[in-house]
Design an enzyme around this catalytic site. Structure first.
Site: not given
Length: 322
Positions: A239, A268, A287
């Site tokens: 994370r 993000e 991601h």
């Protein structure tokens, strides 16, 4: 008998979600890359028996207080830091995630980041694409070897162990730090437990795979980067909030560490103007840790199975337990 209602917060494969269509009225946000607006999520949750959510969806006290019919939330992820699980449980809502399915896929991506960053693969590919390859040179785009180096894994869960297994093929020395020792993994993978700072000092590659908790928030900060070798490469596939991004940027610019491979960020999506993206010694990905067709379809199917089980009065397959 009135059919239950399910809201899905991002466009997913209807084929994988077929079990839901058979038992409920399903409403799905039609966009794949644009998050469902908060106002719409609150409205839909207020009339839903089940939610299929993404990490970008905040399932908090505000939502749970108004979602009087809600029985189950299935998160399309292993992590669930976007969900107030305690509040959900207090409101009689079951929370589920998708563990195990994405273990190997995420481990593949993690090792891909190690190789890409160490061997400067993205830089090299851009040299060719941008017509900058003019000649061969003895140190042209020279990087760092991966084989026989020391790999330090922070967070020796299933994904951490899968990364360690891949590292054995490169004959790497494997260190790990975890909340507790994993003697089975030590015997099977030849990994050695050490303290967090010992790992930082000894590792050529530091891989962060720890979940985000109050204890791990900004675990990787100025102090941590100062402990690492100047030749070390930092990899984060957990994370974004476990890293202080300003401290990481400073460490990379000053040469305190050699490079970083990042699949996650604090906020993000990040823009191309993000300071870390501007650095040649950073490989930045959007991601995509579990982004293979096989794995994402499997995650969708598990979410559907969990929701269907709860709405049919059965135990979910992968409930989150505090």
């Amino acid at each position: 008998m009135k059919r239950p209602k399910i809201f899905i917060t991002r466009k997913c494969s209807e084929q994988q979600l077929q079990p839901l269509y058979e038992i409920a009225d399903v409403d799905m946000w039609p966009e794949e890359e644009i998050p469902c607006p908060r106002e719409l999520l609150l409205e839909k949750a207020g009339d839903a028996d089940g939610l299929l959510t993404m990490l970008s969806d905040s399932i908090d006290q505000e939502l749970l207080t108004t979602a009087n019919k809600l029985k189950v939330v299935a998160n399309l992820a292993v992590g669930f830091d976007n969900i107030d699980v305690q509040a959900a449980n207090e409101n009689g809502v079951v929370v589920c995630n998708t563990p195990d399915i994405l273990t190997d896929t995420t481990a593949d991506l993690t090792f891909g980041l190690i190789l890409s960053t160490a061997r400067r693969l993205m830089e090299a590919a851009n040299v060719v694409k941008n017509d900058q390859w003019k000649s061969w040179g003895p140190l042209l785009l020279a990087g760092h070897d991966v084989h026989h180096k020391t790999l330090g894994i922070v967070g020796m869960g299933n994904i951490g162990q899968a990364v360690a297994k891949r590292a054995t093929g490169f004959e790497m020395n494997i260190l790990y730090h975890n909340r507790s020792k994993n003697e089975e993994a030590e015997q099977r993978l030849g990994a050695t437990y050490c303290t967090f700072y010992e790992l930082l000092e000894k590792s050529d590659f530091v891989v962060c795979l720890t979940p985000l908790t109050t204890e791990t928030k900004e675990l990787f900060n100025k102090d941590a980067f100062n402990k690492m070798k100047k030749s070390a490469i930092f990899i984060n596939v957990s994370r974004g909030a476990v890293v202080n991004e300003e401290d990481l940027y400073d460490a990379l610019v000053s040469g305190e560490i050699a490079g970083a491979g990042l699949d996650v960020f604090l906020h993000e999506p990040i823009p191309s103007s993000h300071p870390l993206v501007s650095l040649q010694n950073v490989v930045a990905l959007p991601h995509i840790g579990s982004a293979s067709y096989e794995t994402r379809y499997g995650m969708m199917n598990l979410c559907a199975s969990n929701i269907a089980a709860v709405l049919n009065g059965k135990d979910p397959y992968t409930p989150v337990r505090l």
